[in-house]
Design an enzyme around this catalytic site. Structure first.
Site, PDB file in Angstrom:
ATOM      1  N   HIS A  91       0.834  -1.197   0.000  1.00  0.00           N
ATOM      2  CA  HIS A  91       0.000   0.000   0.000  1.00  0.00           C
ATOM      3  C   HIS A  91       0.870   1.248   0.000  1.00  0.00           C
ATOM      4  CE1 HIS A  91      -3.538  -2.241   1.828  1.00  0.00           C
ATOM      5  NE2 HIS A  91      -2.556  -2.991   2.288  1.00  0.00           N
ATOM      6  N   TYR A  92       0.272   2.395  -0.356  1.00  0.00           N
ATOM      7  CA  TYR A  92       0.830   3.659   0.129  1.00  0.00           C
ATOM      8  C   TYR A  92      -0.108   4.219   1.182  1.00  0.00           C
ATOM      9  CZ  TYR A  92      -2.014   6.439  -3.306  1.00  0.00           C
ATOM     10  OH  TYR A  92      -3.001   7.017  -4.045  1.00  0.00           O
ATOM     11  N   GLU A 103       2.441  -0.877   4.627  1.00  0.00           N
ATOM     12  CA  GLU A 103       2.113   0.498   4.244  1.00  0.00           C
ATOM     13  C   GLU A 103       3.415   1.247   3.948  1.00  0.00           C
ATOM     14  OE1 GLU A 103      -0.572   2.243   3.684  1.00  0.00           O
ATOM     15  OE2 GLU A 103      -2.231   1.130   4.588  1.00  0.00           O
ATOM     16  N   HIS A 121      -2.563  -2.990  -3.389  1.00  0.00           N
ATOM     17  CA  HIS A 121      -3.937  -2.830  -2.918  1.00  0.00           C
ATOM     18  C   HIS A 121      -4.887  -2.630  -4.102  1.00  0.00           C
ATOM     19  CE1 HIS A 121      -6.645  -0.941   0.443  1.00  0.00           C
ATOM     20  NE2 HIS A 121      -7.071  -2.103   0.035  1.00  0.00           N
ATOM     21  N   ASP A 171      -3.505   2.426  -4.870  1.00  0.00           N
ATOM     22  CA  ASP A 171      -2.174   2.308  -4.268  1.00  0.00           C
ATOM     23  C   ASP A 171      -1.580   0.913  -4.467  1.00  0.00           C
ATOM     24  OD1 ASP A 171      -4.252   1.500  -2.396  1.00  0.00           O
ATOM     25  OD2 ASP A 171      -2.730   1.372  -0.842  1.00  0.00           O
TER      26      ASP A 171
HETATM   27 ZN   LIG Z   1      -4.087   0.625   0.617  1.00  0.00          ZN
END
Ligand SMILES: [Zn+2]
Length: 260
Positions: free
Chosen positions: A29-30, A94, A136, A146
């Site tokens: 993810h970001y 993340e 994601h 993301d």
């Molecule tokens: Zn995400």
């Protein structure tokens, strides 16, 4: 490569993976927030009800927020290779970046080096197959973009994390041309057999997610000839990995039977 030192800030946003516990996917993810500190606060805020197992800051600092053996809440409604609700079976990482909402920008070298080391350690330790390393947006294309088109998937694939076949040179020649009806059905079948959920009448979002990851020059969700050719190429690479993994499993099973 050795794994980086990891700092710890445990999030209350977690629960059991269920029985029997299984980890067989990695979701990148970001953060999509204005700063890394704000993202950590949110991922640890009981009211937000979101979390991830790890967070990687732009300077390469790695935080553990949820232990691997517990379920973190990062994927939401999601689907890959026909399996739904990926939180139960995945690890979530993340990666700090403001994202498309706050000024999407390149992921710095120190951050990418840390992501590579962390993910390399995770796929090795948990034996996560390459075809189950996803963004994601791959597993929730209707809602998510993301980690986005600037993320260096080729770098991770070179380190053995995920799949990214080099595009054949002739791909670019078809750029922008539309494809015919038969080819369209074939191309959408490649998309589904890579792992994307393809709902008839709503093919744009999974096509855009595929483009962000495998043809990041343009991610308009249109099935142009270049995208169609790339779909065939990526599908072949995924099938080859799955085929080799299945063969290795058969060989291990047969060796075990011979010994017993
Ligand atoms: Zn995400």
């Amino acid at each position: 490569m050795t794994s980086p030192p990891i700092r710890e800030r445990l999030s209350p946003n977690r629960d059991s993976r269920g029985e029997p516990p299984r980890i067989d996917a990695l979701v990148l993810h970001y953060t999509g927030m204005q700063s890394g500190a704000a993202a950590i606060e949110r991922l640890c805020d009981p009211a937000a009800k979101v979390s991830s197992h790890y967070l990687v800051e732009e300077d390469g600092t790695v935080w553990r927020l949820v232990p691997d053996e517990l379920r973190a809440w990062h994927a939401g409604v999601s689907c890959w290779e026909g399996g739904r609700a990926l939180n139960a079976v995945s690890l979530g990482v993340e990666i700090v970046n403001p994202g498309h909402e706050w000024g999407y920008r390149a992921f710095p070298e120190a951050q990418m080096a840390a992501v590579e080391a962390l993910c390399g350690d995770l796929v090795t330790r948990h034996r996560i197959p390459a075809h189950r390393v996803v963004g994601h947006s791959d597993i929730a294309p209707d809602r998510k973009a993301d980690p986005g088109e600037l993320f260096d998937w080729p770098r991770l694939a070179r380190a053995g994390i995920g799949i990214w076949p080099e595009p054949a040179a002739e791909l670019a020649r078809g750029r922008g041309r539309a494809v015919g009806v038969v080819t369209r059905a074939e191309a959408l079948s490649h998309l589904a057999r890579i792992g994307y959920e393809v709902v008839p009448g709503n093919e744009g979002p999974p096509l855009a997610a595929f483009q962000r990851r495998f043809r990041p020059a343009r991610w308009d969700g249109r099935l142009d000839a270049e995208t169609a050719a790339r779909l065939a190429e990526v599908h072949a690479a995924y099938d080859e990995v799955r085929h080799n993994l299945a063969r290795a499993r058969r060989e291990r099973f047969n060796a075990y039977r011979r010994m017993n």
